[in-house]
Scaffold this active site. Structure first.
Site, short mmCIF file in Angstrom:
data_model
loop_
_atom_site.label_atom_id
_atom_site.label_comp_id
_atom_site.label_asym_id
_atom_site.label_seq_id
_atom_site.Cartn_x
_atom_site.Cartn_y
_atom_site.Cartn_z
N ARG A 1 -1.20 -9.23 12.78
CA ARG A 1 -1.81 -8.14 12.01
C ARG A 1 -2.76 -8.68 10.94
O ARG A 1 -3.76 -8.05 10.62
CB ARG A 1 -0.71 -7.26 11.40
CG ARG A 1 0.08 -6.55 12.51
CD ARG A 1 1.09 -5.61 11.97
NE ARG A 1 0.45 -4.49 11.30
CZ ARG A 1 1.07 -3.71 10.43
NH1 ARG A 1 2.32 -3.92 10.14
NH2 ARG A 1 0.42 -2.72 9.86
N ARG B 1 12.72 -8.13 4.29
CA ARG B 1 12.89 -6.67 4.33
C ARG B 1 13.76 -6.26 5.52
O ARG B 1 13.55 -6.73 6.64
CB ARG B 1 11.49 -6.06 4.47
CG ARG B 1 11.42 -4.62 4.14
CD ARG B 1 10.02 -4.25 3.78
NE ARG B 1 9.19 -3.99 4.95
CZ ARG B 1 8.04 -3.33 4.89
NH1 ARG B 1 7.58 -2.88 3.75
NH2 ARG B 1 7.34 -3.13 5.97
N LYS C 1 0.82 -1.21 0.00
CA LYS C 1 0.00 0.00 0.00
C LYS C 1 0.85 1.26 0.00
O LYS C 1 0.54 2.22 -0.70
CB LYS C 1 -0.85 0.06 1.27
CG LYS C 1 -2.12 -0.71 1.21
CD LYS C 1 -2.93 -0.49 2.49
CE LYS C 1 -2.24 -1.02 3.69
NZ LYS C 1 -1.86 -0.24 4.76
N ARG D 1 12.48 -4.67 11.11
CA ARG D 1 11.56 -3.89 11.94
C ARG D 1 10.68 -4.82 12.76
O ARG D 1 10.32 -5.90 12.29
CB ARG D 1 10.64 -3.07 11.02
CG ARG D 1 11.07 -1.66 10.84
CD ARG D 1 10.21 -0.89 9.86
NE ARG D 1 8.80 -1.25 9.85
CZ ARG D 1 7.89 -0.62 9.11
NH1 ARG D 1 8.24 0.38 8.34
NH2 ARG D 1 6.63 -0.99 9.12
N ARG E 1 -9.83 1.75 8.81
CA ARG E 1 -9.45 0.35 8.99
C ARG E 1 -10.54 -0.48 9.63
O ARG E 1 -10.40 -1.68 9.80
CB ARG E 1 -8.25 0.28 9.93
CG ARG E 1 -6.98 -0.02 9.20
CD ARG E 1 -5.88 -0.20 10.21
NE ARG E 1 -4.71 0.34 9.59
CZ ARG E 1 -3.49 0.17 10.01
NH1 ARG E 1 -3.25 -0.54 11.06
NH2 ARG E 1 -2.48 0.69 9.37
#
Ligand code: AMP
Length: 226
Positions: free
Chosen positions: A171, A127, A13, A160, A88
C-alpha cells in the site's frame, strides 16, 4: 468547508478525520468504510467494487467519481465534509474539482498526514481488532486485558489483513505511485498542509487544529513541525 485527508496506511487519517468531524460539525466520509459497507450489503456499487477490493487493488477512478457525484448531491453534505481516502489519484482529484466547480464549490484544504514506512509498520503491526464487533486495540498504547479476546464482546481478536507487513508495504508502494502525484497536483494549487504524525494523538490533533484555524489567514502550502 471541504477538507481532504491524505496519507499512507497507519498515518491516523481515520482517527483525525473523526476528530475533525466532531469538532467542526462536518460529516466524515471514509471511502474505504463506505465501500466495505456497500460490499457487505451487496449494493450495485458494492458488487462493482468487490472484485477490485478483494484483489487488493484500487477501485477504478470512473466508479469512484460516480460514487462521489452521487454523494455530493445529498443534502447531508451541503455545509461541507471531511473526505478520508478519496481522492487518491490525479484523475480522482481532477474529477472532484470539476464536480465541485459545477456546484460553485472547491476543496478548501488538503491535509497530508505524513508517516514513514518503518513507523507505519511499527504502528499497524501492534494493532488488533475484534472479529465480531470490529473494535480496534493497540497492543502498546491501548492494550486489551487478554491479547486474544475482545474486552467488549468476547470476540476473537485478530490482525486485519490490511495490517500485515507485506500488505502495508504494497500500500505504501501504491501511495508513492498514485497518491504522491496527486499531492503534487494539490500542492501546485497551494492547498496542501503537511501534518507530522510524530507523537501522541493529542499533539497531532493540535497541529491539525492550528492548520485549520489558521487557514483563512494563510496562503500557500506549509508544514507544521512536531
Ligand atoms: P481504505 O480503508 O481507505 O484503505 O480502503 C479500502 C479499499 O477500498 C482500498 O484498498 C480500495 O480497494 C478501495 N478504495 C477506497 N478508497 C478508494 C479510492 N479513493 N479509490 C479507489 N479505491 C478506493
Amino acid at each position: 468547508m471541504i477538507i481532504v485527508l491524505v496519507g499512507p496506511p497507519g498515518a491516523g487519517k481515520g482517527t483525525h478525520g473523526r476528530r475533525i468531524s466532531a469538532k467542526r460539525n462536518l460529516p466524515h466520509v471514509s471511502s474505504g468504510d463506505l465501500l466495505r459497507d456497500a460490499v457487505e450489503r451487496g449494493t450495485p456499487l458494492g458488487l462493482e467494487a468487490a472484485e477490485y477490493m478483494k484483489a487488493g487493488n484500487l477501485v477504478p477512478d470512473s466508479i469512484m467519481l460516480s460514487w462521489v457525484e452521487e454523494l455530493l448531491d445529498k443534502p447531508d453534505y451541503v455545509n461541507g465534509l471531511v473526505l478520508d481516502g478519496f481522492p487518491r489519484t490525479v484523475p480522482q482529484a481532477e474529477g472532484l474539482d470539476e464536480l465541485l466547480a459545477r456546484r460553485g464549490l472547491a476543496v478548501d484544504a488538503v491535509l497530508h498526514f505524513d508517516i514513514d514506512e518503518k513507523a507505519a509498520v511499527r504502528r499497524l503491526g501492534s494493532r488488533v481488532s475484534c472479529s465480531r464487533c470490529g473494535v480496534v486495540y493497540n497492543l502498546i498504547s491501548n492494550p486489551p486485558d487478554d491479547p486474544e479476546v475482545c474486552g467488549r464482546c468476547g470476540g476473537k481478536l485478530e490482525v486485519r489483513d490490511d495490517d500485515r507487513v507485506d500488505t502495508i508495504r504494497a500500500r505504501f508502494e501504491e501511495f508513492r505511485r498514485l497518491t504522491e502525484p496527486m499531492l503534487e497536483y494539490y500542492r501546485s494549487r497551494g492547498k496542501v498542509s503537511v501534518i507530522s504524525t510524530e507523537g501522541a494523538i493529542e499533539s497531532v490533533g493540535s497541529r491539525v487544529t492550528a492548520v485549520l484555524d489558521g487557514l483563512r489567514d494563510r496562503g500557500d502550502s506549509e508544514s507544521v513541525a512536531p
